[in-house]
Design an enzyme around this catalytic site. Structure first.
Site, mmCIF file in Angstrom:
data_model
loop_
_atom_site.group_PDB
_atom_site.id
_atom_site.type_symbol
_atom_site.label_atom_id
_atom_site.label_comp_id
_atom_site.label_asym_id
_atom_site.label_seq_id
_atom_site.Cartn_x
_atom_site.Cartn_y
_atom_site.Cartn_z
ATOM 1 N N GLU A 235 0.823 -1.217 0.000
ATOM 2 C CA GLU A 235 0.000 0.000 0.000
ATOM 3 C C GLU A 235 0.857 1.267 0.000
ATOM 4 O O GLU A 235 0.498 2.256 -0.641
ATOM 5 C CB GLU A 235 -0.963 0.000 1.193
ATOM 6 C CG GLU A 235 -1.982 -1.136 1.197
ATOM 7 C CD GLU A 235 -2.823 -1.221 -0.066
ATOM 8 O OE1 GLU A 235 -2.944 -0.228 -0.799
ATOM 9 O OE2 GLU A 235 -3.351 -2.318 -0.329
ATOM 10 N N HIS A 244 -0.211 -1.608 -9.696
ATOM 11 C CA HIS A 244 -0.072 -3.065 -9.638
ATOM 12 C C HIS A 244 0.796 -3.521 -10.805
ATOM 13 O O HIS A 244 0.769 -2.928 -11.883
ATOM 14 C CB HIS A 244 -1.448 -3.730 -9.717
ATOM 15 C CG HIS A 244 -2.245 -3.565 -8.457
ATOM 16 N ND1 HIS A 244 -3.581 -3.244 -8.460
ATOM 17 C CD2 HIS A 244 -1.879 -3.678 -7.159
ATOM 18 C CE1 HIS A 244 -4.005 -3.175 -7.205
ATOM 19 N NE2 HIS A 244 -2.998 -3.422 -6.397
ATOM 20 N N TRP A 246 0.626 -5.882 -12.830
ATOM 21 C CA TRP A 246 -0.053 -6.281 -14.061
ATOM 22 C C TRP A 246 -0.826 -5.110 -14.679
ATOM 23 O O TRP A 246 -1.545 -5.284 -15.661
ATOM 24 C CB TRP A 246 -0.978 -7.483 -13.814
ATOM 25 C CG TRP A 246 -2.163 -7.190 -12.941
ATOM 26 C CD1 TRP A 246 -3.431 -6.897 -13.376
ATOM 27 C CD2 TRP A 246 -2.216 -7.137 -11.513
ATOM 28 N NE1 TRP A 246 -4.250 -6.648 -12.291
ATOM 29 C CE2 TRP A 246 -3.525 -6.794 -11.138
ATOM 30 C CE3 TRP A 246 -1.264 -7.333 -10.505
ATOM 31 C CZ2 TRP A 246 -3.916 -6.648 -9.805
ATOM 32 C CZ3 TRP A 246 -1.651 -7.188 -9.185
ATOM 33 C CH2 TRP A 246 -2.959 -6.852 -8.843
ATOM 34 N N THR A 259 9.909 -4.267 -14.633
ATOM 35 C CA THR A 259 9.114 -5.166 -13.785
ATOM 36 C C THR A 259 8.603 -6.410 -14.511
ATOM 37 O O THR A 259 7.898 -7.211 -13.910
ATOM 38 C CB THR A 259 7.904 -4.428 -13.182
ATOM 39 O OG1 THR A 259 7.256 -3.690 -14.222
ATOM 40 C CG2 THR A 259 8.317 -3.516 -12.055
HETATM 41 ZN ZN LIG Z 1 -2.820 -2.809 -4.518
#
Ligand SMILES: [Zn+2]
Length: 422
Positions: A235, A244, A246, A259
């Protein structure tokens, strides 16, 4: 035909299960969608930060360690300290330790130098210190406790009631709340506000006590896989503008180059290499499922990348730069630095229901009520009226007795005694 229908049903069930799994992790995107709906101008702010981030990356200088002052707000339901949602100081501190380990690559479970992803694994050069002075210069442990008088909360009420009533100046502190979530958020681990889609009353990170730190209630109540404090690591990553891994869509983009592209979120504890040579182009090493910004179990995530470090440092030095000059972690100096609101009028006193509070020269921003033993009597007395110089509060729900009102204005504070007689 029937078979096709069954297949379709099975697929729908699978999609539903996947959504349920997704909702079990982090609700930052849900908070983001709500922020955008309230304030569409956020999109322009985001674009500006993206551009500034890109420019900074082109000219970046590194090797500076940044320190962020933190306040931890524990919202409980009247339990004794160290019991239930009223988590112990030790548990709160364990979370701070984990953040410092993970953001400085001091975590004992980091990848080995022989791992193909070790080359991009980063010391993010960001540290966290617990506040030593509050926003008015008073000494503090950096941990606050408030009785929410409720077993659990939904995000909307956390944002509308809890946060505005308890937040410390977001320009000086990272606010982290430990609060039990329930109702439609009964499986949410936590959520954060991005640097561009935040406000002075909602900014910060929320974590449920079952995923807070790595001792005490961490890992209890069905949250065994979230027992190592990595919810906060994830967080705070969002809070510093990480997406995120993805990119929240199939083969999506997280705006970080090193990444590895991921087809979707990953759960559980995959083994390396995972989803190698995917249709998204993950390559022979597969997806970087062990990244803190994926959804795997706490025990199976262990890294940020250099690209993520640069993106977080950009957010910190651009949108959140005021934190870097905050005195929140300095020892408090003289109490005389507090400015007093000195034209307050308060009547009637004693009162049995309505109390009028007025100031000729200051907008009142919040009113807190404490018992004479210093226990804050929680209620949402944050002022959001248009006329902030004439406030009426209802104290009818408080038992008879003597109380202390703490009245805040911009960088000013006043305490007034009041009696409630019924
Ligand atoms: Zn998250």
């Amino acid at each position: 035909m029937k078979r096709n229908l069954l297949n379709l049903l099975a697929l729908l069930l699978l999609i539903n299960t996947m959504n349920a799994q997704t909702s079990k992790k982090c609700a930052t995107m849900k908070a983001y969608e709500r922020a955008i709906a309230k304030d569409p101008s956020i999109i322009e702010k985001e674009k500006a930060l993206e551009l500034a981030t890109k420019n900074r990356l082109n000219n970046k200088t590194r090797a500076t360690v940044y320190t962020i002052p933190v306040v931890i707000h524990i919202i409980h339901n009247g339990e004794a300290i160290g019991s239930g949602t009223n988590i112990s100081d030790a548990q709160a501190l364990s979370q701070l330790d984990i953040l410092n380990e993970d953001f400085r690559l001091m975590n004992a479970d980091s990848l080995l130098p022989s791992h193909p992803f070790w080359g991009v694994t980063a010391d993010c050069e960001i540290e966290f210190c617990l506040a030593q002075q509050d926003e008015f210069g008073n000494a503090t442990t950096g941990i606050t406790r408030n009785d929410g008088m409720q077993t659990s909360w939904e995000m909307q009420d956390i944002d509308d009631i809890i946060k505005p009533a308890t937040i410390w100046d977001r320009h000086k502190y990272l606010n982290i709340w430990s609060i039990n979530m329930g109702g439609s958020d009964s499986s949410t681990l936590g959520y954060a506000t991005f640097p561009s889609s935040t406000t002075d009353t909602t900014d910060g990170v929320v974590i449920r006590p079952q995923a807070f730190g790595d001792i005490g209630t961490a890992g209890t109540g069905g949250f065994t896989i979230n027992d190592l404090g990595r919810t906060a690591t994830h967080e705070v990553g969002h809070w510093l503008n990480l997406n995120h891994i993805w990119g929240d869509s199939t083969c999506g983009d997280d705006f970080v180059t090193d990444t590895e592209i991921a087809e979707d979120n990953n759960f559980g504890c995959p083994s390396f290499p995972h989803n190698a040579n995917s249709a998204c182009g993950s390559g022979s090493n597969g997806e970087m499922y062990m990244n803190y910004m994926d959804y795997v179990d706490d025990a199976c995530m262990n890294m940020f990348t250099e690209g993520q470090r640069d993106r977080m440092q950009s957010a910190l030095t651009i949108d959140r730069a005021s934190l870097l000059v905050s005195n929140g972690c300095d020892a408090p100096t003289a109490v005389s630095s507090i400015k007093i609101i000195n034209d307050l009028k308060l009547f009637p006193n004693p009162s049995n229901s309505l109390v009028h509070i007025s100031s000729n020269s200051n907008d009142i921003t919040s009113i807190e009520i404490y018992t004479i033993t210093g226990v804050r009597v929680f209620d949402n007395f944050t002022i959001n009226k248009s006329n902030k110089r004439n406030i009426v509060i209802d104290v009818n729900n408080l038992p008879s007795g003597n109380y202390v009102l703490k009245i805040k204005s911009n960088q000013k504070v006043s305490t007034q005694k009041i009696s409630i007689l019924k």
